[in-house]
Design a protein around this motif. Structure first.
Motif, PDB file in Angstrom:
ATOM      1  N   GLY A  50       0.801  -1.215   0.000  1.00  0.00           N
ATOM      2  CA  GLY A  50       0.000   0.000   0.000  1.00  0.00           C
ATOM      3  C   GLY A  50       0.835   1.266   0.000  1.00  0.00           C
ATOM      4  N   CYS A  51       0.158   2.349  -0.376  1.00  0.00           N
ATOM      5  CA  CYS A  51       0.810   3.653  -0.390  1.00  0.00           C
ATOM      6  C   CYS A  51      -0.282   4.704  -0.278  1.00  0.00           C
ATOM      7  CB  CYS A  51       1.591   3.832  -1.690  1.00  0.00           C
ATOM      8  SG  CYS A  51       2.440   5.418  -1.766  1.00  0.00           S
ATOM      9  N   PHE A  52       0.062   5.818   0.341  1.00  0.00           N
ATOM     10  CA  PHE A  52      -0.950   6.862   0.565  1.00  0.00           C
ATOM     11  C   PHE A  52      -0.869   7.976  -0.466  1.00  0.00           C
ATOM     12  CE2 PHE A  52       2.914   7.399   2.937  1.00  0.00           C
ATOM     13  CZ  PHE A  52       3.318   8.668   2.583  1.00  0.00           C
ATOM     14  N   ARG A  53       0.140   7.955  -1.331  1.00  0.00           N
ATOM     15  CA  ARG A  53       0.374   9.138  -2.184  1.00  0.00           C
ATOM     16  C   ARG A  53      -0.545   9.231  -3.393  1.00  0.00           C
ATOM     17  NH1 ARG A  53       4.256  12.321  -0.163  1.00  0.00           N
ATOM     18  NH2 ARG A  53       6.041  11.325   0.839  1.00  0.00           N
ATOM     19  N   LYS A  54      -0.951   8.091  -3.892  1.00  0.00           N
ATOM     20  CA  LYS A  54      -1.858   8.048  -5.052  1.00  0.00           C
ATOM     21  C   LYS A  54      -1.352   8.869  -6.253  1.00  0.00           C
ATOM     22  CE  LYS A  54      -6.075   6.847  -2.652  1.00  0.00           C
ATOM     23  NZ  LYS A  54      -6.119   5.452  -2.918  1.00  0.00           N
ATOM     24  N   CYS A  55      -0.106   8.714  -6.573  1.00  0.00           N
ATOM     25  CA  CYS A  55       0.421   9.382  -7.774  1.00  0.00           C
ATOM     26  C   CYS A  55      -0.407   8.904  -8.971  1.00  0.00           C
ATOM     27  CB  CYS A  55       1.886   9.017  -7.988  1.00  0.00           C
ATOM     28  SG  CYS A  55       2.908   9.350  -6.563  1.00  0.00           S
ATOM     29  N   LYS A  56      -0.763   9.833  -9.821  1.00  0.00           N
ATOM     30  CA  LYS A  56      -1.713   9.488 -10.899  1.00  0.00           C
ATOM     31  C   LYS A  56      -1.156   8.446 -11.871  1.00  0.00           C
ATOM     32  CE  LYS A  56      -4.540  13.625 -10.950  1.00  0.00           C
ATOM     33  NZ  LYS A  56      -3.853  14.859 -10.585  1.00  0.00           N
ATOM     34  N   PHE A  57       0.159   8.396 -11.998  1.00  0.00           N
ATOM     35  CA  PHE A  57       0.752   7.492 -12.983  1.00  0.00           C
ATOM     36  C   PHE A  57       0.966   6.084 -12.427  1.00  0.00           C
ATOM     37  CE2 PHE A  57       3.920  10.014 -10.789  1.00  0.00           C
ATOM     38  CZ  PHE A  57       4.667   9.032 -10.165  1.00  0.00           C
ATOM     39  N   CYS A  58       0.612   5.876 -11.149  1.00  0.00           N
ATOM     40  CA  CYS A  58       1.007   4.627 -10.497  1.00  0.00           C
ATOM     41  C   CYS A  58      -0.180   3.675 -10.384  1.00  0.00           C
ATOM     42  CB  CYS A  58       1.554   4.945  -9.110  1.00  0.00           C
ATOM     43  SG  CYS A  58       2.043   3.495  -8.175  1.00  0.00           S
ATOM     44  N   VAL A  59       0.114   2.394 -10.498  1.00  0.00           N
ATOM     45  CA  VAL A  59      -0.914   1.360 -10.417  1.00  0.00           C
ATOM     46  C   VAL A  59      -1.465   1.222  -8.988  1.00  0.00           C
ATOM     47  CG1 VAL A  59       0.751  -0.492 -10.013  1.00  0.00           C
ATOM     48  CG2 VAL A  59      -1.386  -1.023 -11.156  1.00  0.00           C
ATOM     49  N   ASN A  60      -0.728   1.787  -8.039  1.00  0.00           N
ATOM     50  CA  ASN A  60      -1.055   1.645  -6.625  1.00  0.00           C
ATOM     51  C   ASN A  60      -2.123   2.614  -6.152  1.00  0.00           C
ATOM     52  OD1 ASN A  60      -0.060   0.165  -4.388  1.00  0.00           O
ATOM     53  ND2 ASN A  60       1.960   0.477  -5.322  1.00  0.00           N
ATOM     54  N   GLN A  61      -3.355   2.359  -6.464  1.00  0.00           N
ATOM     55  CA  GLN A  61      -4.416   3.322  -6.124  1.00  0.00           C
ATOM     56  C   GLN A  61      -5.390   2.754  -5.098  1.00  0.00           C
ATOM     57  OE1 GLN A  61      -4.444   6.440  -7.379  1.00  0.00           O
ATOM     58  NE2 GLN A  61      -2.673   6.047  -8.683  1.00  0.00           N
ATOM     59  N   ASP A  74       8.144  -3.943  -1.767  1.00  0.00           N
ATOM     60  CA  ASP A  74       7.225  -2.995  -1.108  1.00  0.00           C
ATOM     61  C   ASP A  74       6.963  -1.757  -1.970  1.00  0.00           C
ATOM     62  OD1 ASP A  74       8.511  -4.741   0.738  1.00  0.00           O
ATOM     63  OD2 ASP A  74       7.718  -3.534   2.359  1.00  0.00           O
ATOM     64  N   ASP A  75       5.713  -1.280  -1.888  1.00  0.00           N
ATOM     65  CA  ASP A  75       5.345  -0.096  -2.681  1.00  0.00           C
ATOM     66  C   ASP A  75       5.958   1.170  -2.090  1.00  0.00           C
ATOM     67  OD1 ASP A  75       3.549  -1.813  -4.122  1.00  0.00           O
ATOM     68  OD2 ASP A  75       2.257  -1.705  -2.355  1.00  0.00           O
ATOM     69  N   ASN A  76       5.835   1.314  -0.780  1.00  0.00           N
ATOM     70  CA  ASN A  76       6.399   2.503  -0.135  1.00  0.00           C
ATOM     71  C   ASN A  76       6.802   2.162   1.301  1.00  0.00           C
ATOM     72  OD1 ASN A  76       7.153   4.997   0.747  1.00  0.00           O
ATOM     73  ND2 ASN A  76       5.329   6.060   0.014  1.00  0.00           N
ATOM     74  N   PHE A  77       7.865   1.387   1.405  1.00  0.00           N
ATOM     75  CA  PHE A  77       8.302   0.866   2.713  1.00  0.00           C
ATOM     76  C   PHE A  77       8.508   1.973   3.749  1.00  0.00           C
ATOM     77  CE2 PHE A  77      11.803  -0.199   5.620  1.00  0.00           C
ATOM     78  CZ  PHE A  77      11.274  -1.319   6.238  1.00  0.00           C
ATOM     79  N   LEU A 120      12.704   3.900  -3.370  1.00  0.00           N
ATOM     80  CA  LEU A 120      12.254   4.319  -2.034  1.00  0.00           C
ATOM     81  C   LEU A 120      11.777   5.774  -2.092  1.00  0.00           C
ATOM     82  CD1 LEU A 120      15.118   2.691   0.030  1.00  0.00           C
ATOM     83  CD2 LEU A 120      12.693   2.146   0.269  1.00  0.00           C
ATOM     84  N   ASP A 121      10.879   6.113  -1.173  1.00  0.00           N
ATOM     85  CA  ASP A 121      10.285   7.454  -1.184  1.00  0.00           C
ATOM     86  C   ASP A 121      11.243   8.449  -0.504  1.00  0.00           C
ATOM     87  OD1 ASP A 121       8.735   9.724  -1.021  1.00  0.00           O
ATOM     88  OD2 ASP A 121       6.907   8.633  -0.500  1.00  0.00           O
ATOM     89  N   GLU A 122      11.974   9.134  -1.342  1.00  0.00           N
ATOM     90  CA  GLU A 122      12.990  10.099  -0.889  1.00  0.00           C
ATOM     91  C   GLU A 122      12.411  11.153   0.063  1.00  0.00           C
ATOM     92  OE1 GLU A 122      16.165  10.622  -1.744  1.00  0.00           O
ATOM     93  OE2 GLU A 122      16.487  12.774  -1.597  1.00  0.00           O
ATOM     94  N   ARG A 123      11.154  11.514  -0.165  1.00  0.00           N
ATOM     95  CA  ARG A 123      10.538  12.586   0.620  1.00  0.00           C
ATOM     96  C   ARG A 123      10.391  12.202   2.087  1.00  0.00           C
ATOM     97  NH1 ARG A 123       6.012  12.572  -3.919  1.00  0.00           N
ATOM     98  NH2 ARG A 123       6.666  10.410  -3.748  1.00  0.00           N
ATOM     99  N   LEU A 124      10.504  10.904   2.390  1.00  0.00           N
ATOM    100  CA  LEU A 124      10.341  10.458   3.777  1.00  0.00           C
ATOM    101  C   LEU A 124      11.679  10.208   4.474  1.00  0.00           C
ATOM    102  CD1 LEU A 124       7.409   7.974   3.086  1.00  0.00           C
ATOM    103  CD2 LEU A 124       7.248  10.246   4.102  1.00  0.00           C
ATOM    104  N   PHE A 168      12.359  10.339  -8.284  1.00  0.00           N
ATOM    105  CA  PHE A 168      12.212  11.787  -8.437  1.00  0.00           C
ATOM    106  C   PHE A 168      11.291  11.965  -9.647  1.00  0.00           C
ATOM    107  CE2 PHE A 168      14.980  15.933  -8.624  1.00  0.00           C
ATOM    108  CZ  PHE A 168      13.834  16.690  -8.478  1.00  0.00           C
ATOM    109  N   ASP A 169      10.008  11.742  -9.388  1.00  0.00           N
ATOM    110  CA  ASP A 169       9.061  11.664 -10.489  1.00  0.00           C
ATOM    111  C   ASP A 169       8.533  13.021 -10.915  1.00  0.00           C
ATOM    112  OD1 ASP A 169       9.161   8.857 -10.532  1.00  0.00           O
ATOM    113  OD2 ASP A 169       7.781   8.760  -8.838  1.00  0.00           O
ATOM    114  N   ASN A 170       8.504  13.944  -9.953  1.00  0.00           N
ATOM    115  CA  ASN A 170       7.766  15.168 -10.197  1.00  0.00           C
ATOM    116  C   ASN A 170       8.636  16.398  -9.942  1.00  0.00           C
ATOM    117  OD1 ASN A 170       5.800  17.106 -10.346  1.00  0.00           O
ATOM    118  ND2 ASN A 170       4.308  15.876  -9.196  1.00  0.00           N
TER     119      ASN A 170
HETATM  120  S1  SF4 Z   1       4.626   6.001  -7.312  1.00  0.00           S
HETATM  121 FE1  SF4 Z   1       5.345   5.373  -5.301  1.00  0.00          FE
HETATM  122  S2  SF4 Z   1       4.743   7.064  -3.972  1.00  0.00           S
HETATM  123 FE2  SF4 Z   1       3.490   7.256  -5.825  1.00  0.00          FE
HETATM  124  S3  SF4 Z   1       1.591   6.105  -5.409  1.00  0.00           S
HETATM  125 FE3  SF4 Z   1       3.014   4.712  -6.411  1.00  0.00          FE
HETATM  126  S4  SF4 Z   1       4.040   3.662  -4.734  1.00  0.00           S
HETATM  127 FE4  SF4 Z   1       3.115   5.502  -3.886  1.00  0.00          FE
END
Ligand code: SF4
Length: 384
Positions: A147-158, A184-187, A215-219, A241-243
């Motif tokens: 799971g992940c809480f960010r919901k980036c629009k380009f990501c399958v992880n919604q 892991d999606d966002n360890f 890994l999520d650099e912002r964290l 560094f997607d955005n």
């Molecule tokens: S790209 Fe990474 S940070 Fe963004 S929603 Fe997907 S798993 Fe989460």
């Protein structure tokens, strides 16, 4: 009962080299129930099995048109259902993967290569050849969290709004295997206490480990950096560094990383072709690359695609995107050459000297249209 397991990406993608974890778990579960399981290496062999599971990760993997879901053939995975992919039943999801599912296929590949070398009178270097199978042979693979809480629009992880515990390390750790690969999606998004405990388990295992997704650099903070950069991390530590909007945040985190980095290689996925496929998108990519270069970090260009679209492929800069990825995604090259030098080197190797190679052509075309961007970025260099 004979169960056939199809890793559709293995059959449908030329250079695919990563085990399908769902396939391994299905095999592990059914073997324990006393069934025979086998990796299917040819779609024409499906009639041999009483039950067939077909798993696909990538949406653009092609399937034979005759293959349909039925009572005996079951489809699963993001390649079929994208973010709506049904979960495996818990008894399978939390089963130890069958890490030997791919053994016969690997043996077959080795035999075929050996034979090929014999026929051509060439030396066969088995150790070198086996490198491509290391994810199948050397790693325990699994998700500590999902799971992940960010919901980036380009990501399958919604699907989820949070990061949560998924499997204890012991659930998928094969002590005979040298290394651990975590999917892991966002360890880093899990709570502090759990993260600390899991890091401690990883370190205690004594095995090299890596996180396959960036890994999520912002964290990042000092404590995480201390652990990561002093651990037996396997390969490059990779972030995303997607955005371009995260520029300032990432810049601050790079300053923290710099204190711990030492000789470790740090890589960042740089997403392109998502919001647009124009000069602005390319300028934003270079702006991120420039920042990463400044902190001695390697960019890795990820060209956006989803199940329906691959926008960069239909853009006027198609060739430019390919050149950019070829430059950035080869560490030995990007460390030594600027973008311009890379294109010039390609031109040197071009057979027909009276024409431009595709890289030089793409660079020139862009430079003619956008000289300011070219002047600013085409000569930037990796800084150690
Ligand atoms: S790209 Fe990474 S940070 Fe963004 S929603 Fe997907 S798993 Fe989460």
């Amino acid at each position: 009962m004979n169960i056939g397991i199809v890793d559709a990406d293995l059959l449908g993608r030329k250079k695919h080299r990563f085990p399908n974890l769902a396939c391994e778990k299905i095999s592990g579960y059914y073997k324990e129930q006393g069934y025979q399981t086998e990796l299917v290496l040819d779609f024409n062999d499906l009639y041999k099995y009483d039950k067939v599971f077909v798993s696909k990760v990538f949406t653009d993997t092609e399937m034979p048109p005759f293959l349909e879901q039925s009572d005996t053939v079951q489809f699963g995975g993001t390649g079929f259902y994208f973010d709506k992919a049904p979960k495996l039943p818990d008894c399978i999801e939390h089963h130890m993967p069958d890490y030997h599912l791919y053994d016969k296929w690997i043996e077959k590949e080795v035999r075929a290569k050996k034979l090929f070398c014999e026929k051509k009178n060439k030396k066969f270097n088995e150790q070198y050849f086996m490198q491509q199978f290391k994810e199948y042979t050397d790693y325990s693979i699994g998700f500590l969290t999902r799971g992940c809480f960010r919901k980036c629009k380009f990501c399958v992880n919604q699907k989820y709004n949070r990061v949560f515990l998924h499997s204890p390390l012991s659930e998928f750790l094969d002590t005979a295997r040298k290394k651990i690969c975590l999917l892991d999606d966002n360890f880093l998004g899990i709570g502090y206490k759990e993260r600390k405990r899991m890091f401690s388990e990883l370190l205690t295992s004594g095995k090299r480990f890596k996180f396959k997704q960036g890994l999520d650099e912002r964290l990042l903070d000092d404590e995480i950096c201390k652990i990561l950069f002093s651990s037996k991390y396997d390969g490059d530590i990779t972030f995303a560094f997607d955005n371009i909007e995260d520029y300032d945040v990432i810049h601050n985190k790079l300053k923290i990383i710099r204190q711990y980095k030492n000789r470790k290689s740090v890589k960042f996925y740089v997403l392109v072709g998502f919001g647009s496929t124009d000069a602005l998108d390319i300028e934003n990519a270079f702006k991120r690359i420039e920042l990463l270069f400044h902190y001695g970090c390697l960019p890795y260009i990820m060209r956006f695609q989803n199940k329906n679209d691959t926008p960069w492929k239909i853009s006027e800069f198609r060739s430019f995107y390919i050149t950019l990825a070829r430059w950035c995604n080869q560490p030995s090259i990007v460390k030594k050459m600027s973008f311009r030098e890379f294109c010039e080197a390609n031109q040197e190797l071009h057979k027909n000297k009276s024409t431009l190679c595709s890289s030089m052509d793409a660079m020139r075309m862009f430079e003619n249209k956008y000289p300011d961007i070219a002047r600013k970025y085409f000569d930037i260099r990796f800084e150690i």
